[in-house]
Design a protein around this motif. Structure first.
Motif, short mmCIF file in Angstrom:
data_model
loop_
_atom_site.label_atom_id
_atom_site.label_comp_id
_atom_site.label_asym_id
_atom_site.label_seq_id
_atom_site.Cartn_x
_atom_site.Cartn_y
_atom_site.Cartn_z
N UNK A 1 0.96 -1.21 0.02
CA UNK A 1 0.01 -0.39 0.12
C UNK A 1 0.81 1.38 0.07
N UNK A 2 1.91 1.33 0.94
CA UNK A 2 2.75 2.43 1.05
C UNK A 2 3.31 2.64 -0.40
N UNK A 3 3.86 1.80 -0.98
CA UNK A 3 4.69 1.77 -2.59
C UNK A 3 3.75 2.34 -3.47
N UNK A 4 2.49 2.12 -3.28
CA UNK A 4 1.36 2.57 -4.27
C UNK A 4 1.29 3.99 -3.95
N UNK A 5 1.28 4.56 -2.70
CA UNK A 5 1.22 5.90 -2.40
C UNK A 5 2.34 6.69 -3.12
N UNK A 6 3.50 6.00 -2.72
CA UNK A 6 4.87 6.59 -3.25
C UNK A 6 4.95 6.73 -4.74
N UNK A 7 4.18 5.99 -5.41
CA UNK A 7 4.49 5.97 -6.98
C UNK A 7 4.00 7.45 -7.52
N UNK A 8 3.04 7.90 -6.64
CA UNK A 8 2.39 8.98 -7.26
C UNK A 8 2.76 10.04 -6.36
N UNK A 9 3.82 10.23 -5.71
CA UNK A 9 4.31 11.43 -5.12
C UNK A 9 3.61 11.75 -3.62
N UNK A 10 2.81 10.76 -3.09
CA UNK A 10 2.01 11.05 -1.88
C UNK A 10 3.02 10.12 -0.94
N UNK A 11 2.81 10.71 0.42
CA UNK A 11 3.48 9.80 1.59
C UNK A 11 2.37 9.20 2.46
N UNK A 12 2.68 7.99 2.74
CA UNK A 12 1.69 7.43 3.81
C UNK A 12 2.18 7.75 5.17
N UNK A 13 1.13 8.50 5.82
CA UNK A 13 1.65 8.71 7.19
C UNK A 13 1.22 7.68 8.22
N UNK A 14 0.26 6.92 8.09
CA UNK A 14 -0.24 5.89 8.83
C UNK A 14 0.80 4.78 8.88
N UNK A 15 0.77 4.14 9.96
CA UNK A 15 2.10 3.20 10.44
C UNK A 15 1.41 1.64 10.20
N UNK A 16 0.20 1.41 9.84
CA UNK A 16 -0.26 0.18 9.74
C UNK A 16 -1.49 0.31 8.77
N UNK A 17 -1.69 -0.99 8.19
CA UNK A 17 -2.61 -1.18 6.97
C UNK A 17 -3.36 -2.71 7.72
N UNK A 18 -4.64 -2.40 7.78
CA UNK A 18 -5.53 -3.44 8.25
C UNK A 18 -6.40 -4.28 7.32
N UNK A 19 -7.13 -3.50 6.59
CA UNK A 19 -7.96 -3.90 5.39
C UNK A 19 -8.47 -2.71 4.63
N UNK A 20 -9.20 -3.03 3.59
CA UNK A 20 -9.65 -1.99 2.53
C UNK A 20 -10.36 -0.89 3.17
N UNK A 21 -10.79 -1.04 4.41
CA UNK A 21 -11.78 -0.08 4.88
C UNK A 21 -11.01 0.68 5.77
N UNK A 22 -9.87 0.50 6.15
CA UNK A 22 -9.18 1.04 6.97
C UNK A 22 -8.75 2.67 6.63
N UNK A 23 -9.12 3.71 7.30
CA UNK A 23 -8.64 5.03 6.77
C UNK A 23 -7.37 5.18 7.15
N UNK A 24 -6.61 5.70 5.99
CA UNK A 24 -5.21 5.92 5.90
C UNK A 24 -4.75 7.34 5.81
N UNK A 25 -3.98 7.76 6.91
CA UNK A 25 -3.66 9.17 6.81
C UNK A 25 -2.38 9.20 5.75
N UNK A 26 -2.51 10.41 4.95
CA UNK A 26 -1.51 10.39 3.93
C UNK A 26 -1.15 11.98 3.81
N UNK A 27 0.01 12.40 2.93
CA UNK A 27 0.23 13.79 2.75
C UNK A 27 0.40 13.65 1.12
#
Length: 78
Positions: A10-36
């Motif tokens: 998940x983090x790698x997909x954010x970074x491919x588009x120049x975004x930074x994933x600020x959340x430190x864990x991923x549980x499932x597709x409905x988890x809200x992820x904090x990003x910049x």
């Protein structure tokens, strides 16, 4: 059964588009992820929304302006 995604995937997909994933864990597709976003806006998004093309609502102009923003803009035109 669908393959469980990893935090790194998940983090790698954010970074491919120049975004930074600020959340430190991923549980499932409905988890809200904090990003910049690349413009520095911080927000939350679910993985399902991300993979269907949703991105930063601030950059897309979909966030209502705050009263502070409106006041600052009006002050410029006095």
């Amino acid at each position: 059964m669908a393959k469980k995604l990893t935090y790194t995937f998940v983090r790698d997909h954010f970074e491919k588009e120049g975004y930074t994933l600020l959340s430190k864990e991923y549980n499932h597709s409905q988890t809200k992820l904090k990003y910049k976003c690349p413009n520095g806006h911080e927000h939350f998004i679910k993985w399902n929304d991300w993979k269907t093309g949703y991105r930063c609502p601030y950059c897309a102009g979909k966030v209502k302006p705050t009263i502070e923003f409106i006041k600052s803009e009006l002050f410029l035109y006095k």
